[in-house]
Design an enzyme around this catalytic site. Structure first.
Site, PDB file in Angstrom:
ATOM      1  N   SER A 106      16.330 -26.391  85.642  1.00 41.60           N
ATOM      2  CA  SER A 106      16.817 -26.877  84.265  1.00 41.60           C
ATOM      3  C   SER A 106      16.553 -28.484  84.611  1.00 41.60           C
ATOM      4  O   SER A 106      17.010 -29.141  85.532  1.00 41.60           O
ATOM      5  CB  SER A 106      18.306 -26.882  83.668  1.00 41.60           C
ATOM      6  OG  SER A 106      18.606 -27.308  82.502  1.00 41.60           O
ATOM      7  N   TYR A 136      27.159 -24.309  84.824  1.00 40.80           N
ATOM      8  CA  TYR A 136      25.192 -23.919  84.834  1.00 40.80           C
ATOM      9  C   TYR A 136      25.020 -25.338  85.417  1.00 40.80           C
ATOM     10  O   TYR A 136      23.971 -24.782  85.799  1.00 40.80           O
ATOM     11  CB  TYR A 136      24.950 -24.308  83.271  1.00 40.80           C
ATOM     12  CG  TYR A 136      23.730 -23.977  82.582  1.00 40.80           C
ATOM     13  CD1 TYR A 136      23.298 -22.442  83.084  1.00 40.80           C
ATOM     14  CD2 TYR A 136      23.037 -25.150  82.743  1.00 40.80           C
ATOM     15  CE1 TYR A 136      22.422 -22.655  82.284  1.00 40.80           C
ATOM     16  CE2 TYR A 136      21.777 -24.969  81.866  1.00 40.80           C
ATOM     17  CZ  TYR A 136      21.232 -23.593  82.089  1.00 40.80           C
ATOM     18  OH  TYR A 136      19.983 -23.306  81.925  1.00 40.80           O
TER      19      TYR A 136
END
Length: 272
Positions: free
Chosen positions: A176, A189
């Site tokens: 990501s 995250y």
């Protein structure tokens, strides 16, 4: 980024003001050219979002796929499987929690049993929840769930898959933009996504002599059931990407075209 595995938002695959026709997974647009003919793949998070787009692309490129997904995404996974089967390839659906080690082993065993082997592993599923207000708002339970789903599962799946992978096989992880442009609301995250990039490069070195490639795709905000409603684009003029816009990157990493590419992270975070 990938969809929240646990928080279901209805409608799962509906329209938004930004995308009035709903998300594009390549259902009507992706055209395959047999780049993955005869290959056998496992795709986690394969029911919707990025996973669905990758499954459609893989099927149309000639691969059989096993779709892993949480039980609440059963209807979406069935739709995805039908799209793969319409391309003339096999689709096996398996629901369950990849945060469980035994389930990860069972996924690989099922794929090998169904397809007679394994060539591609796509570690795409992840858990994400925005938690504004700082580290004090993140519970140990939430932190543990994110670590198990995003990092432990990837480790378990790779460890189980490697004995079945031969030269020319490929492992593709979903990282990501959060790994290097981290949001304070996604502290846990972002930590896992940074870990995925490090894991990708280290495993690539480990498996290089065996001819197994390990790479990662690092998306920015992509139209999945949770991203457009929880996070703004990374740039004011940017938009959330469509799942179909990521699928070609996964096809590249899975195909012989990337035979000289391993340990790389491809960022796709500039949709304008």
């Amino acid at each position: 980024m990938v969809q929240d595995r646990y928080t279901r938002r209805e409608p799962q695959l509906g329209a938004t003001a930004e995308f009035p026709d709903g998300p594009d997974h390549g259902e009507a647009t992706y055209r395959g050219t047999d780049r993955l003919a005869g290959r056998r793949a496992v795709i986690t998070g394969g029911g919707s979002g990025i996973g669905r787009a990758v499954a459609i692309a893989f099927g149309r490129e000639g691969a059989d796929v096993l779709l892993s997904y949480p039980p609440e995404e059963e209807p979406d996974a069935r739709e995805t499987a039908q799209l793969v089967e319409k391309a003339g390839r096999r689709a096996v659906t398996v629901s369950g929690d990849i945060g469980d080690e035994d389930h990860c082993q069972a996924l690989i065993d099922r794929a090998v049993g169904e397809f007679g082997g394994l060539d591609i592993l796509v570690n795409n599923a992840a858990f994400q929840t925005a938690q504004p207000g700082g580290i004090e708002r993140i519970s140990t339970e939430q932190f543990d769930r994110i670590m198990r789903t995003n990092l432990y599962a990837m480790f378990w799946l790779c460890r189980a898959a490697v004995p079945h992978l031969g030269r020319g096989a490929s492992i593709i992880n979903t990282a990501s933009v959060q790994a290097y442009r981290s949001s304070s609301a996604l502290l846990d995250y972002a930590t896992t996504k940074g870990g995925i990039e490090a894991f990708t490069r280290a495993l690539a070195g480990d498996l290089a002599t065996r001819g197994i490639r390990v790479n990662a795709v690092a998306p920015g905000p992509i139209w999945t059931p949770v991203i457009p409603t929880t996070l703004p684009p990374q740039r004011p003029e940017a938009r959330a990407g469509q799942p179909a816009e990521l699928a070609p990157a996964y096809v590249y990493f899975a195909s012989p075209e990337s035979n000289c590419t391993t340990g790389e992270v491809l960022g796709i975070a500039g949709c304008g």
